[in-house]
Enzyme design. Structure first.
Site, PDB file in Angstrom:
ATOM      1  N   ASP A  31       0.886  -1.168   0.000  1.00  0.00           N
ATOM      2  CA  ASP A  31       0.000   0.000   0.000  1.00  0.00           C
ATOM      3  C   ASP A  31       0.927   1.222   0.000  1.00  0.00           C
ATOM      4  OD1 ASP A  31      -2.242   1.790   0.720  1.00  0.00           O
ATOM      5  OD2 ASP A  31      -1.320   1.796   2.707  1.00  0.00           O
ATOM      6  N   ASP A  75      -0.138   5.167   0.908  1.00  0.00           N
ATOM      7  CA  ASP A  75      -0.355   6.190   1.948  1.00  0.00           C
ATOM      8  C   ASP A  75      -0.491   5.567   3.326  1.00  0.00           C
ATOM      9  OD1 ASP A  75      -2.138   7.631  -0.631  1.00  0.00           O
ATOM     10  OD2 ASP A  75      -0.407   8.606   0.262  1.00  0.00           O
TER      11      ASP A  75
HETATM   12  C1  XBP Z   1      -4.965   6.487   0.818  1.00  0.00           C
HETATM   13  C2  XBP Z   1      -6.119   7.208   0.273  1.00  0.00           C
HETATM   14  C3  XBP Z   1      -5.901   8.224  -0.786  1.00  0.00           C
HETATM   15  C4  XBP Z   1      -5.220   9.458  -0.208  1.00  0.00           C
HETATM   16  C5  XBP Z   1      -5.537  10.681  -1.017  1.00  0.00           C
HETATM   17  O1  XBP Z   1      -4.560   5.606  -0.187  1.00  0.00           O
HETATM   18  O2  XBP Z   1      -7.241   6.923   0.648  1.00  0.00           O
HETATM   19  O3  XBP Z   1      -7.177   8.559  -1.297  1.00  0.00           O
HETATM   20  O4  XBP Z   1      -5.737   9.704   1.093  1.00  0.00           O
HETATM   21  O5  XBP Z   1      -5.074  10.489  -2.346  1.00  0.00           O
HETATM   22  P1  XBP Z   1      -3.783   4.199   0.161  1.00  0.00           P
HETATM   23  P2  XBP Z   1      -6.006  10.960  -3.570  1.00  0.00           P
HETATM   24  O6  XBP Z   1      -3.696   4.068   1.677  1.00  0.00           O
HETATM   25  O7  XBP Z   1      -4.633   3.128  -0.476  1.00  0.00           O
HETATM   26  O8  XBP Z   1      -2.427   4.359  -0.460  1.00  0.00           O
HETATM   27  O9  XBP Z   1      -6.497  12.346  -3.246  1.00  0.00           O
HETATM   28  O10 XBP Z   1      -5.114  10.916  -4.775  1.00  0.00           O
HETATM   29  O11 XBP Z   1      -7.101   9.929  -3.610  1.00  0.00           O
HETATM   30 MG    MG Z   2      -2.875   3.275   3.338  1.00  0.00          MG
END
Ligand code: XBP
Ligand code: MG
Length: 254
Positions: A10, A12
Site C-alpha cells: 500500500d 499512503d
Molecule cells: C490512501 C487514500 C488516498 C489518499 C488521497 O490511499 O485513501 O485517497 O488519502 O489520495 P492508500 P487521492 O492508503 O490506499 O495508499 O487524493 O489521490 O485519492
Molecule cells: Mg494506506
C-alpha cells in the site's frame, strides 16, 4: 500455502506517512485557491480518512460535515476541479522532498528484490502521486522496480472493496497465496483480505485504533537494525525488525 513470490505495498500510511502533512495540506491549499473557507484540521481529517479516494473524501465531507454548503454550478465539476488542484499541490509537496519513506521501507524493498522476489503497489491514491513519491524518495529508476503500480481510478471501486488488489494480482499473474500485502489501515486490510491475500500491518497515528481483523500481524513500523519494531497484535516474530525472511516466515504461517 504456496511459496511467497511478490510483496504488494500500500502507499499512503505504509510507504510513507503522507496523510497529515501531505494530502491534508494539499487539500487545504486547493480550498484556498478556490476561495472556499473549508479547513481540514488534523482531527477532522482523521474522521474523513474513513473514506478512501480524494474525490470521494470531498463528497463525504460535503454530505456528512458541510451539508449546508450551497453551490450554483455542477457539484461534480467542483469536486473534480478541487481534486485536480489538490493533486498539483500534493505533487509539489513531494517534489520539495517534504515527505520521507517510513522506517525500514527502503531496506525491505531492497532485501525483497535481492532475494529474487517481486514488489508491486496497490493504492487508492492518484497515480501521479505514486510516481512523485517514488521519484522523490527512491529516484526515477525505482519506478521500474515494481511489477505493477495499481492506483486510483484504474478500478471502479476503491478500498475497502478488493478491486485494486484483484487488479494487481491479475496484472502480475500471481495467485493471492503467492503474495503478501503490507497495509496501514482497516480499509486497506478489508480490501487485501477481500482479495484473499495474506496481510501484515504497520499502523500509524491515524490508524492505531482501526480494526485489523484478518491480518497476520500488526506492528508499529517495519523497524531497522538500530530501531526495533514492536508487535501490536497477531503472530509474533523471532527478529527485532521486519526482514524478507520474516515476511517469508509469516507468509508460510498464514
Ligand atoms: C490512501 C487514500 C488516498 C489518499 C488521497 O490511499 O485513501 O485517497 O488519502 O489520495 P492508500 P487521492 O492508503 O490506499 O495508499 O487524493 O489521490 O485519492
Ligand atoms: Mg494506506
Amino acid at each position: 500455502m504456496k511459496q511467497l513470490k511478490t510483496v504488494i505495498f500500500d502507499v499512503d500510511g505504509t510507504l510513507a506517512e503522507t496523510e497529515r502533512d501531505g494530502h491534508r495540506i494539499a487539500f487545504n491549499r486547493a480550498f484556498i485557491d478556490a476561495g472556499l473557507n473549508w479547513v481540514w484540521n488534523e482531527d477532522l481529517y482523521g474522521k474523513l480518512l474513513a473514506v478512501t479516494g480524494g474525490k470521494e473524501r470531498i463528497r463525504y465531507f460535503l454530505n456528512d460535515f458541510h451539508s449546508d454548503f450551497k453551490y450554483v454550478g455542477n457539484i461534480n465539476d467542483l469536486i473534480t476541479n478541487l481534486h485536480a488542484a489538490k493533486t498539483k499541490h500534493y505533487v509539489a509537496l513531494l517534489e520539495s522532498n517534504a515527505i520521507a519513506l517510513r522506517p525500514g521501507v527502503v531496506r525491505l524493498i531492497n532485501e525483497i528484490r535481492q532475494a529474487g522476489l517481486g514488489v508491486a503497489i496497490a493504492t487508492t491514491t492518484t497515480p501521479e502521486n505514486v510516481t512523485a513519491l517514488i521519484k522523490s524518495t527512491l529516484g526515477e529508476q525505482a519506478l521500474d522496480w515494481f511489477d505493477c503500480i495499481a492506483a486510483g481510478d484504474i478500478v471502479p471501486a476503491k478500498k475497502p472493496p478488493s478491486d485494486i488488489f484483484d487488479y494487481c494480482l491479475q496484472q502480475i499473474g500471481l495467485s493471492a497465496d503467492e503474495c503478501l500485502v503490507l497495509e496501514d489501515s482497516a480499509n486497506g486490510v478489508l480490501s487485501s483480505i477481500g482479495a484473499n491475500i495474506p496481510t501484515i500491518v504497520t499502523l500509524n497515528a491515524y490508524t492505531q485504533d482501526d480494526d485489523f481483523s484478518g491480518a497476520i500481524s500488526v506492528f508499529n513500523h517495519l523497524g531497522e537494525p538500530d530501531m526495533p519494531c514492536s508487535l501490536i497484535s497477531g503472530q509474533a516474530i523471532s527478529a527485532n525488525y521486519i526482514t524478507v525472511e520474516v515476511l517469508k516466515e509469516l507468509h508460510a504461517q498464514a
